[in-house]
Scaffold this motif. Sequence first.
Motif, PDB file in Angstrom:
ATOM      1  N   GLN A 297     105.085 -25.043  73.964  1.00 47.11           N
ATOM      2  CA  GLN A 297     104.207 -26.118  73.494  1.00 47.11           C
ATOM      3  C   GLN A 297     104.968 -27.435  73.394  1.00 47.11           C
ATOM      4  O   GLN A 297     105.037 -28.070  72.347  1.00 47.11           O
ATOM      5  CB  GLN A 297     103.587 -25.718  72.155  1.00 47.11           C
ATOM      6  N   SER A 303     107.806 -26.390  83.540  1.00 49.65           N
ATOM      7  CA  SER A 303     106.806 -25.374  83.856  1.00 49.65           C
ATOM      8  C   SER A 303     106.631 -25.101  85.349  1.00 49.65           C
ATOM      9  O   SER A 303     105.999 -24.125  85.723  1.00 49.65           O
ATOM     10  CB  SER A 303     105.459 -25.779  83.254  1.00 49.65           C
ATOM     11  N   GLN A 341     101.487 -19.556  69.367  1.00 46.04           N
ATOM     12  CA  GLN A 341     100.691 -20.697  69.806  1.00 46.04           C
ATOM     13  C   GLN A 341     100.043 -21.293  68.545  1.00 46.04           C
ATOM     14  O   GLN A 341      99.954 -20.637  67.509  1.00 46.04           O
ATOM     15  CB  GLN A 341      99.609 -20.281  70.805  1.00 46.04           C
ATOM     16  N   LYS A 349      93.234 -20.186  76.087  1.00 50.02           N
ATOM     17  CA  LYS A 349      93.495 -21.005  77.272  1.00 50.02           C
ATOM     18  C   LYS A 349      94.688 -20.476  78.056  1.00 50.02           C
ATOM     19  O   LYS A 349      94.643 -20.336  79.284  1.00 50.02           O
ATOM     20  CB  LYS A 349      93.740 -22.458  76.879  1.00 50.02           C
ATOM     21  N   VAL A 350      95.775 -20.166  77.345  1.00 46.15           N
ATOM     22  CA  VAL A 350      96.977 -19.668  78.025  1.00 46.15           C
ATOM     23  C   VAL A 350      96.695 -18.329  78.696  1.00 46.15           C
ATOM     24  O   VAL A 350      97.077 -18.115  79.865  1.00 46.15           O
ATOM     25  CB  VAL A 350      98.148 -19.546  77.032  1.00 46.15           C
ATOM     26  N   ILE A 397     100.004 -25.755  81.148  1.00 46.61           N
ATOM     27  CA  ILE A 397      99.665 -24.506  80.465  1.00 46.61           C
ATOM     28  C   ILE A 397      99.871 -24.615  78.964  1.00 46.61           C
ATOM     29  O   ILE A 397      99.110 -24.078  78.172  1.00 46.61           O
ATOM     30  CB  ILE A 397     100.481 -23.330  81.055  1.00 46.61           C
ATOM     31  N   GLY A 399     102.101 -23.169  77.179  1.00 51.87           N
ATOM     32  CA  GLY A 399     102.352 -21.827  76.699  1.00 51.87           C
ATOM     33  C   GLY A 399     103.624 -21.292  77.331  1.00 51.87           C
ATOM     34  O   GLY A 399     104.205 -21.919  78.222  1.00 51.87           O
ATOM     35  N   VAL A 401     104.914 -19.709  79.749  1.00 49.89           N
ATOM     36  CA  VAL A 401     104.662 -19.217  81.107  1.00 49.89           C
ATOM     37  C   VAL A 401     105.541 -19.983  82.084  1.00 49.89           C
ATOM     38  O   VAL A 401     105.458 -21.214  82.184  1.00 49.89           O
ATOM     39  CB  VAL A 401     103.182 -19.378  81.498  1.00 49.89           C
TER      40      VAL A 401
END
Length: 496
Positions: A297, A303, A341, A349-350, A397, A399, A401
């Motif tokens: 976050q 990313s 999160q 959402k993620v 994202i 998150g 990922v």
Amino acid sequence: MSANIEPPKADPNVKVKYTKIFINNEFVDSVSGKKFATVNPCTEKTNAEVSEGNKADVDKAVVAAKKAFARGSEWRKLDASARATLIYRLADLIEQNINELANLESLDNGMPFPMSYHSVGTAAKHLRYYAGWADKIQGSTIPVDGNSFALTRKEPVGVVGLIVPWNGPIGLYGMKLAPALAAGCTAVIKPAEQTPLTALLLASLVKEAGFPPGVVNVVPGYGATAGAAISAHPDIAKVSFTGSSEVGHAILKAAGESNLKRVTLELGGKSPFVVFDDADLDLAVQTAGSVFVHAGQICIAPSRVFVQAGIYDEFVKKAVAVAAATKVGDPYTPGCIQGPQIESRAVDKVMGLIESGKKQGAKLQIGGERHGSVGYFIKPTVFSDVTDDMQIAKEEIFGPVQSILKFNTFEEVVERANATTYGLAAGVFTKNIELALEFAKAVEAGSVWVNQYSLLTSQQPFGGFKQSGLGRELGKEGLDAYLEIKTISIKTPTNN
């Protein structure tokens, strides 16, 4: 930080002291009497009920800030050096209360405690940096034609609205408030509705430091009400906002339709992290793993990881090991770098984007699932074989990922790195400094890091290209954003 600052001491039982709106150096109930809950994302339990500000409360705060800014007011009559003294005092108080602030931050948004502690220290550093600027704001003299003498003055813009996000409240509070105060502005601050607690504790320190009433006001509330009221208020001369690109567009529109106020926007990112085959592979892999810090976050999170074909398979193997070793859980747990999160909507959402990665053909190497049964946790997730057209390669994202893409040539990776509507940050890892500098020149990003990532200091301007924002924060450029330039021309007897 000062040498006498207490060492970090995690305390999940930190008490919430302030829950009301702060106007004119006093904590008051909202005009409507409404309250909203701030929720601990680790436990899904309510931390506190906070007064909900809306347009009426923003109006009261602006009246107070406008009065504090008025010609002849206590604040405006202060010498610049006296203004600096107050800012230094606030920095001292923040450091004296560092553990309480850091623990409250972790309670409110799930940030790992060491990161919260560092963020509090960063806020104090921003205040000290800009306090040093307060008595160095200078105009210039200008040679002009004819019998005239010309000079410029730099003056504060007036009342400013500072809209602070939930992912880094304390650090961004300092980043925005410090230059505003150094310039001589007064402020109305709206913390995110998810994380108002540290902003209110900081407000109490503003009063303790000795700032005159009305110089700093804090109105917690929702973006659609309190935030919108700040953006559209005719007596607010500037808005500084950090958050999503979608909200940034709305703020820019409101600013234009109200009084054409100045706007600084630091918005989303989809930052490319490029690893050439001559790079220090272990360093690159570990640094790219920062995408898991604070559950991904972070607006500058790396990313989109582009790895040159010759080392691609080895990089993926090592990246999976980094993800597997990432400690997820309660932010007060030693060694934890990934908390939850911020809320259930963020999890949805993620997880939706993770599912899109699976469906569109990316290879899920690890993670891709919820972590635990309580709290908004997601396992560190790594995708390989990601292509540019996939949703996980295009959308922010926010998150934990990591998307790993393969490239072959320099020109190819530059073109692909720039093929995004975002332009906040970028990183490049290579032992070839000429290649690194060429990439830094070619990539469309506001900050570029070479063989490191996410170095942000008070001295360096920060902001984005394209839809990652407008203007810059930090550095001298961050101060200039709160100043107007006035030109004064004086007739002289001769043109000597």
